[in-house]
Write an enzyme that holds these catalytic residues in place. Sequence first.
Site, PDB file in Angstrom:
ATOM      1  N   TYR A  41     -11.439   1.139  10.024  1.00 53.29           N
ATOM      2  CA  TYR A  41     -12.611   1.657   9.304  1.00 53.29           C
ATOM      3  C   TYR A  41     -12.978   0.812   8.093  1.00 53.29           C
ATOM      4  CZ  TYR A  41      -8.748   3.932   6.775  1.00 53.29           C
ATOM      5  OH  TYR A  41      -7.579   4.189   6.098  1.00 53.29           O
ATOM      6  N   LYS A  42     -12.262  -0.299   7.888  1.00 55.64           N
ATOM      7  CA  LYS A  42     -12.570  -1.190   6.766  1.00 55.64           C
ATOM      8  C   LYS A  42     -13.489  -2.299   7.278  1.00 55.64           C
ATOM      9  CE  LYS A  42      -8.526   0.437   4.375  1.00 55.64           C
ATOM     10  NZ  LYS A  42      -7.111   0.309   4.081  1.00 55.64           N
ATOM     11  N   PHE A  73       0.848  -1.192   0.000  1.00 50.68           N
ATOM     12  CA  PHE A  73       0.000   0.000   0.000  1.00 50.68           C
ATOM     13  C   PHE A  73       0.894   1.256   0.000  1.00 50.68           C
ATOM     14  CE2 PHE A  73      -2.843   3.156   1.871  1.00 50.68           C
ATOM     15  CZ  PHE A  73      -4.019   2.908   1.175  1.00 50.68           C
ATOM     16  N   ARG A  77     -11.815  -3.407  -7.745  1.00 44.84           N
ATOM     17  CA  ARG A  77     -11.874  -4.233  -6.544  1.00 44.84           C
ATOM     18  C   ARG A  77     -13.316  -4.387  -6.103  1.00 44.84           C
ATOM     19  NH1 ARG A  77      -8.142  -2.101  -1.696  1.00 44.84           N
ATOM     20  NH2 ARG A  77      -9.991  -0.832  -1.519  1.00 44.84           N
ATOM     21  N   ASP A 123       1.248  -5.339   8.121  1.00 40.75           N
ATOM     22  CA  ASP A 123       0.090  -4.469   7.967  1.00 40.75           C
ATOM     23  C   ASP A 123      -1.148  -5.364   7.819  1.00 40.75           C
ATOM     24  OD1 ASP A 123      -2.012  -2.953   6.831  1.00 40.75           O
ATOM     25  OD2 ASP A 123      -0.581  -1.451   6.136  1.00 40.75           O
TER      26      ASP A 123
HETATM   27  C1  LIG Z   1      -6.265   1.422   3.966  1.00 39.28           C
HETATM   28  C2  LIG Z   1      -4.835   1.097   4.189  1.00 39.28           C
HETATM   29  C3  LIG Z   1      -3.990   1.974   4.864  1.00 39.28           C
HETATM   30  C4  LIG Z   1      -4.495   3.336   5.279  1.00 39.28           C
HETATM   31  O1  LIG Z   1      -3.734   4.010   6.218  1.00 39.28           O
HETATM   32  P1  LIG Z   1      -4.323   5.333   6.900  1.00 39.28           P
HETATM   33  O2  LIG Z   1      -3.268   5.831   7.754  1.00 39.28           O
HETATM   34  O3  LIG Z   1      -5.577   4.924   7.617  1.00 39.28           O
HETATM   35  O4  LIG Z   1      -4.696   6.274   5.801  1.00 39.28           O
HETATM   36  C5  LIG Z   1      -2.686   1.568   5.118  1.00 39.28           C
HETATM   37  N1  LIG Z   1      -2.233   0.366   4.692  1.00 39.28           N
HETATM   38  C6  LIG Z   1      -3.039  -0.495   4.007  1.00 39.28           C
HETATM   39  C7  LIG Z   1      -2.510  -1.836   3.578  1.00 39.28           C
HETATM   40  C8  LIG Z   1      -4.345  -0.148   3.725  1.00 39.28           C
HETATM   41  O5  LIG Z   1      -5.122  -0.985   3.042  1.00 39.28           O
END
Ligand SMILES: *Cc1c(COP(=O)(O)O)cnc(C)c1O
Length: 405
Positions: A232-233, A134, A381, A207
């Site tokens: 939040y996912k 990401f 997706r 992660d």
């Molecule tokens: C959604 C996501 C993030 C988001 O990070 P934020 O700090 O909440 O913006 C980070 N890593 C992955 C793998 C994600 O899918």
Amino acid sequence: MKTAPRAPLMSRESAAALDAEDRLAPFRNRFLIPDPHLVYLDGNSLGRLPRATVERLEHVTRHEWGERLIRSWDEGWLELPEEVGDLIGQSMLGAAPGQVIVADSTTVCLYKLASAGLDARPDRNEVVTDVDNFPTDRYVLEGLAAQRGLTLRWIEGEVGPGALAQVVGPRTALVALSHVSYRTAAIADMEATTRLAHDAGALVLWDLCHSVGALPVELDAAGVDLAAGCTYKYLNGGPGAPAFLYVRAEHQKALRQPIWGWLGREDMFGMAFGYQRAGGVRSMLSGTPNVLGLVGVQEGARLVAEAGIDAIRAKGILLTELAVDLFDAVLAQRGMELASPREAARRGAHVTVRHPDAARLCRELAAQGVITDFRPPDLIRLGLSPLTTRFVDVWDGIERLRELL
Ligand SMILES: *Cc1c(COP(=O)(O)O)cnc(C)c1O
């Protein structure tokens, strides 16, 4: 003996029949769904709003904030980061209490953890991650590498022990990877990858953004050092809700995070001169917790805990199997490619398809009430969050995609 092929599901009725049998179906009613016709295939970017969260926020704002004011810090607010962290850790991450805490954003948590991990390996100067990780993960590591004069080593191709073996070595301080790919939903072998990194003397940071709340994770059993993820996912904690991080108990004495604030200090209300780390995972905190965000995370995590992460995983597999079957039946011959693993055990709770016109298709789907995610340059997706997605949603979403093609 030949096993019978899975019966093709060629009608909307058969998808509806799967919903009728679904033990988790009642959980959809625990969420606010004002538009029943919206086909929401994006719960992996922003999960839906739990009804309990609406009530909880009303209570917390009117009573705890409005009436009790500052007294509420001593009436439960101060404990929320650890309390909600333990709920997440125990119900879905295979983490014994005292190792997970809710704070900051995933980005900031990744920075704190990576920085602490790098400090613990001062004689090494390489960090491993993967090119498809990401963006925020890559950028945080790039920033740390620039600050400290480290070299980034990139995994190309599927994340796992085989790919890691090509780039890990005696100079590797930290291996930072995503457990479930945000692009393809491929699941990395956490245990074998962690073991290989440890054999090389490195620490591992996972992660868990696309794992938590979608499939069971076994952090303690897999020997993981550090982990972080979004709430939040699949946890449905709300937009920008604070993230969680995990620090393995045996590392908590040695690891130091870089943002020393009063919340991470021993006896914070003593306000004494000089920083003294609090004991345990609490030392990962920096400043005042986001209470309104935290209660949303707590309500979302309670729903996942109540449904059970194994049942959620089982439904996630059925939903993605249906999506792959329908892909084979109607999308494959229309110029689409499947970007996700075919084998259910190697796939998280989303299914990604590839098409040169992905951006336009995504916009046109949205105009017809089918919300998906476009991921550049050519990926769509389909997020199938098990607590809120119905089998007929998968059917309807793919049917509209077929019509557009
Ligand atoms: C959604 C996501 C993030 C988001 O990070 P934020 O700090 O909440 O913006 C980070 N890593 C992955 C793998 C994600 O899918």
